[in-house]
Design a protein around this motif. Structure first.
Motif, short mmCIF file in Angstrom:
data_model
loop_
_atom_site.label_atom_id
_atom_site.label_comp_id
_atom_site.label_asym_id
_atom_site.label_seq_id
_atom_site.Cartn_x
_atom_site.Cartn_y
_atom_site.Cartn_z
N VAL A 73 0.83 -1.21 0.00
CA VAL A 73 0.00 0.00 0.00
C VAL A 73 0.86 1.25 0.00
O VAL A 73 0.70 2.14 -0.85
N VAL A 74 1.80 1.36 0.95
CA VAL A 74 2.59 2.59 1.05
C VAL A 74 3.52 2.74 -0.15
O VAL A 74 3.75 3.85 -0.65
N GLY A 75 4.05 1.63 -0.63
CA GLY A 75 4.93 1.72 -1.79
C GLY A 75 4.21 2.23 -3.01
O GLY A 75 4.70 3.09 -3.75
N THR A 76 3.00 1.71 -3.25
CA THR A 76 2.19 2.18 -4.38
C THR A 76 1.81 3.64 -4.20
O THR A 76 1.89 4.45 -5.15
N LEU A 77 1.39 4.01 -2.99
CA LEU A 77 0.99 5.39 -2.71
C LEU A 77 2.12 6.37 -3.02
O LEU A 77 1.92 7.36 -3.74
N LYS A 105 10.94 13.61 -5.79
CA LYS A 105 12.08 12.80 -5.34
C LYS A 105 11.85 12.28 -3.91
O LYS A 105 12.16 11.12 -3.62
N LYS A 106 11.31 13.11 -3.05
CA LYS A 106 11.04 12.68 -1.68
C LYS A 106 10.08 11.50 -1.65
O LYS A 106 10.24 10.56 -0.87
N CYS A 107 9.07 11.55 -2.53
CA CYS A 107 8.10 10.46 -2.58
C CYS A 107 8.73 9.18 -3.10
O CYS A 107 8.48 8.09 -2.57
N PHE A 108 9.56 9.28 -4.13
CA PHE A 108 10.24 8.09 -4.64
C PHE A 108 11.19 7.51 -3.60
O PHE A 108 11.34 6.29 -3.47
N ASP A 113 12.34 3.29 0.41
CA ASP A 113 12.68 3.00 1.81
C ASP A 113 11.60 2.18 2.53
O ASP A 113 11.92 1.43 3.46
N HIS A 114 10.33 2.32 2.11
CA HIS A 114 9.25 1.72 2.88
C HIS A 114 8.37 0.76 2.09
O HIS A 114 7.45 0.18 2.67
N GLY A 115 8.62 0.59 0.81
CA GLY A 115 7.78 -0.28 0.01
C GLY A 115 8.30 -1.70 -0.07
O GLY A 115 9.39 -2.02 0.41
N GLY A 116 7.48 -2.57 -0.68
CA GLY A 116 7.89 -3.93 -0.94
C GLY A 116 8.78 -4.00 -2.17
O GLY A 116 9.11 -2.96 -2.78
N LEU A 117 9.16 -5.20 -2.59
CA LEU A 117 10.10 -5.36 -3.69
C LEU A 117 9.61 -4.69 -4.97
O LEU A 117 10.37 -3.97 -5.64
N GLU A 118 8.34 -4.91 -5.33
CA GLU A 118 7.81 -4.29 -6.55
C GLU A 118 7.90 -2.77 -6.47
O GLU A 118 8.27 -2.10 -7.44
N SER A 119 7.54 -2.22 -5.33
CA SER A 119 7.55 -0.76 -5.16
C SER A 119 8.97 -0.21 -5.15
O SER A 119 9.21 0.89 -5.65
N ILE A 120 9.89 -0.96 -4.59
CA ILE A 120 11.29 -0.52 -4.55
C ILE A 120 11.84 -0.44 -5.98
O ILE A 120 12.47 0.56 -6.36
N ILE A 121 11.58 -1.48 -6.76
CA ILE A 121 12.05 -1.49 -8.14
C ILE A 121 11.41 -0.35 -8.93
O ILE A 121 12.08 0.37 -9.67
N ARG A 150 19.08 -4.91 -8.38
CA ARG A 150 17.83 -5.41 -7.82
C ARG A 150 17.18 -6.43 -8.75
O ARG A 150 16.75 -7.50 -8.33
N THR A 151 17.07 -6.07 -10.03
CA THR A 151 16.38 -6.95 -10.98
C THR A 151 17.20 -8.20 -11.27
O THR A 151 16.64 -9.27 -11.52
#
Length: 291
Positions: A73-77, A105-108, A113-121, A150-151
Protein backbone atom coordinates in the motif's frame (compact mmCIF):
# COMPACT_ATOMS: atom_id res chain seq x y z
CA UNK A 1 26.89 16.49 -32.62
CA UNK A 2 23.45 15.77 -31.23
CA UNK A 3 22.76 13.34 -28.43
CA UNK A 4 19.91 10.91 -28.02
CA UNK A 5 16.80 12.12 -26.26
CA UNK A 6 14.42 9.46 -25.05
CA UNK A 7 11.19 10.67 -23.42
CA UNK A 8 9.77 7.72 -21.52
CA UNK A 9 6.13 6.78 -21.97
CA UNK A 10 4.70 5.93 -18.58
CA UNK A 11 1.04 5.39 -19.46
CA UNK A 12 1.32 1.60 -19.31
CA UNK A 13 3.01 1.80 -15.91
CA UNK A 14 0.35 4.14 -14.57
CA UNK A 15 -2.36 1.74 -15.71
CA UNK A 16 -0.49 -1.15 -14.14
CA UNK A 17 -0.44 0.76 -10.87
CA UNK A 18 -4.21 1.21 -11.10
CA UNK A 19 -4.65 -2.54 -11.45
CA UNK A 20 -2.31 -3.09 -8.50
CA UNK A 21 -4.25 -0.68 -6.33
CA UNK A 22 -7.57 -2.27 -7.27
CA UNK A 23 -6.24 -5.63 -6.13
CA UNK A 24 -5.08 -4.42 -2.73
CA UNK A 25 -6.45 -6.34 0.20
CA UNK A 26 -7.07 -4.95 3.65
CA UNK A 27 -7.86 -1.37 2.70
CA UNK A 28 -10.87 0.14 4.39
CA UNK A 29 -13.20 1.86 1.88
CA UNK A 30 -12.06 5.51 2.32
CA UNK A 31 -8.38 4.70 1.97
CA UNK A 32 -8.92 2.31 -0.93
CA UNK A 33 -11.23 4.71 -2.77
CA UNK A 34 -8.88 7.68 -2.45
CA UNK A 35 -5.88 5.66 -3.66
CA UNK A 36 -7.76 4.02 -6.54
CA UNK A 37 -9.40 7.27 -7.66
CA UNK A 38 -6.10 9.10 -7.56
CA UNK A 39 -4.38 6.40 -9.60
CA UNK A 40 -7.14 6.32 -12.22
CA UNK A 41 -7.07 10.11 -12.57
CA UNK A 42 -3.30 10.01 -12.94
CA UNK A 43 -3.53 7.40 -15.69
CA UNK A 44 -6.21 9.49 -17.40
CA UNK A 45 -3.92 12.53 -17.49
CA UNK A 46 -5.89 14.51 -14.89
CA UNK A 47 -2.83 15.05 -12.77
CA UNK A 48 -3.93 17.99 -10.62
CA UNK A 49 -7.12 16.19 -9.61
CA UNK A 50 -5.13 13.01 -9.04
CA UNK A 51 -2.76 14.79 -6.68
CA UNK A 52 -5.67 15.95 -4.51
CA UNK A 53 -6.97 12.39 -4.20
CA UNK A 54 -3.53 10.93 -3.58
CA UNK A 55 -2.75 13.48 -0.89
CA UNK A 56 -6.04 12.59 0.78
CA UNK A 57 -5.08 8.92 0.54
CA UNK A 58 -1.69 9.68 2.08
CA UNK A 59 -3.23 11.49 5.04
CA UNK A 60 -5.63 8.62 5.68
CA UNK A 61 -3.14 5.78 5.15
CA UNK A 62 -0.35 7.29 7.26
CA UNK A 63 -2.80 7.50 10.17
CA UNK A 64 -4.14 3.97 9.73
CA UNK A 65 -2.59 1.57 12.27
CA UNK A 66 -2.28 -1.31 9.79
CA UNK A 67 -2.02 0.30 6.36
CA UNK A 68 0.86 2.58 7.27
CA UNK A 69 3.06 -0.50 7.61
CA UNK A 70 1.63 -2.36 4.60
CA UNK A 71 4.56 -2.47 2.13
CA UNK A 72 2.36 -2.82 -0.95
CA UNK A 73 0.00 0.00 0.00
CA UNK A 74 2.59 2.59 1.05
CA UNK A 75 4.93 1.72 -1.79
CA UNK A 76 2.19 2.18 -4.38
CA UNK A 77 0.99 5.39 -2.71
CA UNK A 78 4.43 7.07 -2.69
CA UNK A 79 5.24 6.06 -6.26
CA UNK A 80 1.94 7.47 -7.48
CA UNK A 81 2.43 10.68 -5.51
CA UNK A 82 5.92 11.08 -6.91
CA UNK A 83 4.68 10.66 -10.48
CA UNK A 84 1.95 13.26 -9.92
CA UNK A 85 4.46 15.82 -8.60
CA UNK A 86 6.88 15.08 -11.44
CA UNK A 87 4.27 15.46 -14.17
CA UNK A 88 3.02 18.71 -12.68
CA UNK A 89 6.57 20.07 -12.47
CA UNK A 90 6.68 20.19 -16.29
CA UNK A 91 4.06 22.93 -16.33
CA UNK A 92 5.98 25.09 -13.83
CA UNK A 93 9.06 27.28 -13.92
CA UNK A 94 11.67 28.56 -11.50
CA UNK A 95 11.29 27.78 -7.82
CA UNK A 96 7.86 26.17 -8.32
CA UNK A 97 9.32 23.67 -10.78
CA UNK A 98 12.26 22.91 -8.49
CA UNK A 99 9.89 22.43 -5.55
CA UNK A 100 7.66 20.01 -7.45
CA UNK A 101 10.64 17.94 -8.58
CA UNK A 102 11.98 17.90 -5.02
CA UNK A 103 8.59 16.68 -3.76
CA UNK A 104 8.63 13.96 -6.42
CA UNK A 105 12.08 12.80 -5.34
CA UNK A 106 11.04 12.68 -1.68
CA UNK A 107 8.10 10.46 -2.58
CA UNK A 108 10.24 8.09 -4.64
CA UNK A 109 12.71 7.95 -1.74
CA UNK A 110 9.84 6.90 0.56
CA UNK A 111 8.72 4.22 -1.92
CA UNK A 112 12.26 2.80 -1.96
CA UNK A 113 12.68 3.00 1.81
CA UNK A 114 9.25 1.72 2.88
CA UNK A 115 7.78 -0.28 0.01
CA UNK A 116 7.89 -3.93 -0.94
CA UNK A 117 10.10 -5.36 -3.69
CA UNK A 118 7.81 -4.29 -6.55
CA UNK A 119 7.55 -0.76 -5.16
CA UNK A 120 11.29 -0.52 -4.55
CA UNK A 121 12.05 -1.49 -8.14
CA UNK A 122 9.42 0.93 -9.44
CA UNK A 123 10.76 3.63 -7.11
CA UNK A 124 14.32 3.28 -8.40
CA UNK A 125 13.04 3.40 -11.96
CA UNK A 126 10.88 6.47 -11.33
CA UNK A 127 13.68 8.28 -9.51
CA UNK A 128 16.11 7.44 -12.30
CA UNK A 129 13.69 8.93 -14.86
CA UNK A 130 13.32 12.00 -12.67
CA UNK A 131 17.10 12.45 -12.52
CA UNK A 132 17.37 11.97 -16.28
CA UNK A 133 14.77 14.66 -16.81
CA UNK A 134 16.69 16.98 -14.50
CA UNK A 135 19.95 16.01 -16.25
CA UNK A 136 21.35 14.82 -12.95
CA UNK A 137 23.44 12.24 -14.78
CA UNK A 138 25.43 10.80 -11.89
CA UNK A 139 22.34 10.37 -9.73
CA UNK A 140 20.47 8.71 -12.59
CA UNK A 141 23.47 6.49 -13.27
CA UNK A 142 23.54 5.38 -9.62
CA UNK A 143 19.81 4.60 -9.70
CA UNK A 144 20.14 2.48 -12.83
CA UNK A 145 23.07 0.60 -11.28
CA UNK A 146 20.95 -0.07 -8.19
CA UNK A 147 17.99 -1.06 -10.35
CA UNK A 148 20.12 -3.48 -12.37
CA UNK A 149 21.37 -5.10 -9.17
CA UNK A 150 17.83 -5.41 -7.82
CA UNK A 151 16.38 -6.95 -10.98
CA UNK A 152 19.37 -9.25 -11.49
CA UNK A 153 18.90 -10.58 -7.99
CA UNK A 154 15.32 -11.76 -8.60
CA UNK A 155 14.15 -14.85 -10.39
CA UNK A 156 10.86 -13.43 -11.64
CA UNK A 157 10.61 -12.57 -15.33
CA UNK A 158 8.73 -9.45 -14.24
CA UNK A 159 12.06 -8.00 -13.12
CA UNK A 160 14.11 -8.34 -16.29
CA UNK A 161 16.23 -5.22 -16.75
CA UNK A 162 15.23 -3.61 -20.05
CA UNK A 163 16.35 -0.03 -19.57
CA UNK A 164 19.69 -0.22 -21.36
CA UNK A 165 18.99 2.89 -23.41
CA UNK A 166 18.22 4.98 -20.34
CA UNK A 167 21.16 3.51 -18.44
CA UNK A 168 23.50 4.25 -21.34
CA UNK A 169 22.16 7.80 -21.59
CA UNK A 170 22.85 8.40 -17.90
CA UNK A 171 26.33 6.87 -18.14
CA UNK A 172 27.11 8.98 -21.19
CA UNK A 173 25.98 12.13 -19.40
CA UNK A 174 28.14 11.17 -16.41
CA UNK A 175 31.18 10.83 -18.68
CA UNK A 176 31.37 7.04 -18.47
CA UNK A 177 31.66 6.54 -22.24
CA UNK A 178 32.92 2.93 -22.13
CA UNK A 179 30.06 1.91 -19.82
CA UNK A 180 27.57 3.77 -22.00
CA UNK A 181 28.84 1.93 -25.08
CA UNK A 182 28.45 -1.37 -23.27
CA UNK A 183 24.85 -0.54 -22.32
CA UNK A 184 23.94 0.65 -25.82
CA UNK A 185 25.47 -2.51 -27.29
CA UNK A 186 22.92 -4.59 -25.35
CA UNK A 187 20.21 -3.35 -27.77
CA UNK A 188 21.89 -3.33 -31.21
CA UNK A 189 18.62 -2.97 -33.12
CA UNK A 190 17.58 0.21 -31.34
CA UNK A 191 18.03 3.35 -33.46
CA UNK A 192 18.69 5.58 -30.44
CA UNK A 193 21.28 3.17 -29.05
CA UNK A 194 23.09 3.16 -32.40
CA UNK A 195 23.10 6.95 -32.34
CA UNK A 196 24.57 6.82 -28.83
CA UNK A 197 27.27 4.41 -29.99
CA UNK A 198 28.03 6.76 -32.87
CA UNK A 199 28.49 9.71 -30.55
CA UNK A 200 30.74 7.62 -28.29
CA UNK A 201 32.90 6.68 -31.28
CA UNK A 202 33.00 10.29 -32.45
CA UNK A 203 34.15 11.48 -29.03
CA UNK A 204 36.91 8.87 -29.18
CA UNK A 205 37.98 10.27 -32.58
CA UNK A 206 36.93 7.09 -34.42
CA UNK A 207 35.04 8.91 -37.16
CA UNK A 208 34.68 5.90 -39.46
CA UNK A 209 33.02 3.82 -36.72
CA UNK A 210 30.81 6.78 -35.83
CA UNK A 211 29.61 6.95 -39.43
CA UNK A 212 28.76 3.23 -39.41
CA UNK A 213 26.68 3.55 -36.24
CA UNK A 214 24.85 6.66 -37.46
CA UNK A 215 24.16 4.92 -40.78
CA UNK A 216 22.72 1.90 -38.97
CA UNK A 217 20.58 4.20 -36.79
CA UNK A 218 19.16 5.80 -39.95
CA UNK A 219 18.61 2.41 -41.57
CA UNK A 220 16.66 1.32 -38.50
CA UNK A 221 14.56 4.48 -38.52
CA UNK A 222 14.70 6.88 -41.45
CA UNK A 223 12.86 9.50 -39.41
CA UNK A 224 15.51 9.66 -36.68
CA UNK A 225 16.52 13.23 -37.42
CA UNK A 226 19.19 13.24 -34.73
CA UNK A 227 21.00 10.34 -36.39
CA UNK A 228 20.47 11.86 -39.85
CA UNK A 229 22.09 15.11 -38.81
CA UNK A 230 24.98 13.34 -37.11
CA UNK A 231 25.54 11.12 -40.14
CA UNK A 232 25.72 14.17 -42.40
CA UNK A 233 28.25 15.82 -40.08
CA UNK A 234 30.63 12.83 -40.03
CA UNK A 235 30.26 12.24 -43.78
CA UNK A 236 31.33 15.82 -44.29
CA UNK A 237 34.23 15.32 -41.89
CA UNK A 238 35.26 12.22 -43.87
CA UNK A 239 35.15 14.36 -47.05
CA UNK A 240 32.29 12.28 -48.41
CA UNK A 241 30.72 15.42 -49.78
CA UNK A 242 28.11 13.95 -52.18
CA UNK A 243 26.85 11.60 -49.45
CA UNK A 244 26.83 14.44 -46.88
CA UNK A 245 24.79 16.61 -49.24
CA UNK A 246 22.19 13.88 -49.75
CA UNK A 247 21.96 13.20 -46.02
CA UNK A 248 21.52 16.89 -45.22
CA UNK A 249 18.75 17.04 -47.84
CA UNK A 250 17.03 14.04 -46.23
CA UNK A 251 17.26 15.81 -42.89
CA UNK A 252 15.78 19.02 -44.31
CA UNK A 253 12.93 17.08 -45.91
CA UNK A 254 11.85 16.00 -42.41
CA UNK A 255 12.81 19.23 -40.61
CA UNK A 256 11.84 21.97 -43.10
CA UNK A 257 12.20 24.72 -40.48
CA UNK A 258 15.79 23.78 -39.61
CA UNK A 259 18.45 26.41 -38.96
CA UNK A 260 19.32 28.54 -41.97
CA UNK A 261 22.97 27.60 -41.35
CA UNK A 262 22.21 24.06 -42.50
CA UNK A 263 20.60 25.30 -45.71
CA UNK A 264 23.58 27.54 -46.33
CA UNK A 265 25.85 24.55 -45.78
CA UNK A 266 23.91 22.48 -48.33
CA UNK A 267 24.16 25.31 -50.85
CA UNK A 268 27.91 25.55 -50.32
CA UNK A 269 28.25 21.78 -50.82
CA UNK A 270 26.24 21.97 -54.01
CA UNK A 271 28.42 24.80 -55.26
CA UNK A 272 31.55 22.85 -54.37
CA UNK A 273 30.30 19.74 -56.16
CA UNK A 274 29.49 21.50 -59.40
CA UNK A 275 31.74 20.20 -62.16
CA UNK A 276 34.42 22.55 -63.36
CA UNK A 277 33.42 24.28 -66.58
CA UNK A 278 34.99 22.89 -69.72
CA UNK A 279 37.42 25.51 -71.00
CA UNK A 280 36.78 26.84 -74.48
CA UNK A 281 39.47 25.82 -76.99
CA UNK A 282 41.97 28.53 -77.72
CA UNK A 283 42.01 29.65 -81.38
CA UNK A 284 44.77 28.02 -83.33
CA UNK A 285 47.40 30.27 -84.84
CA UNK A 286 46.60 30.86 -88.46
CA UNK A 287 48.92 28.92 -90.72
CA UNK A 288 50.05 30.93 -93.69
CA UNK A 289 51.92 29.43 -96.62
CA UNK A 290 55.41 30.72 -97.09
CA UNK A 291 55.97 32.69 -100.22
Amino acid sequence: MRTTQNPTDRISRLLAAVCLVAALAGCTPPEQKALEDGSRLLAAGKTAEALVQLQDARERIEKHPNLKTNLVVVGTLYNQLGLAHQILSRTKTGAAKTGAMTDAKKCFDLAIDHGGLESIIQGYQNRAWLNLEAQEWKAADADYDALLMRTSGTRSTNHVFNLWLEKGTAEFGAGRIADANESFSKIPDNTHAQNGLGIGAWKQKDIASAAKHFKKAVDLDGNNTTALFNLAVVQQELKQYPEARETYLSYLAIVPDADSDIRDLVESLEEYLKPDPIPEPEPKEEVKPEP
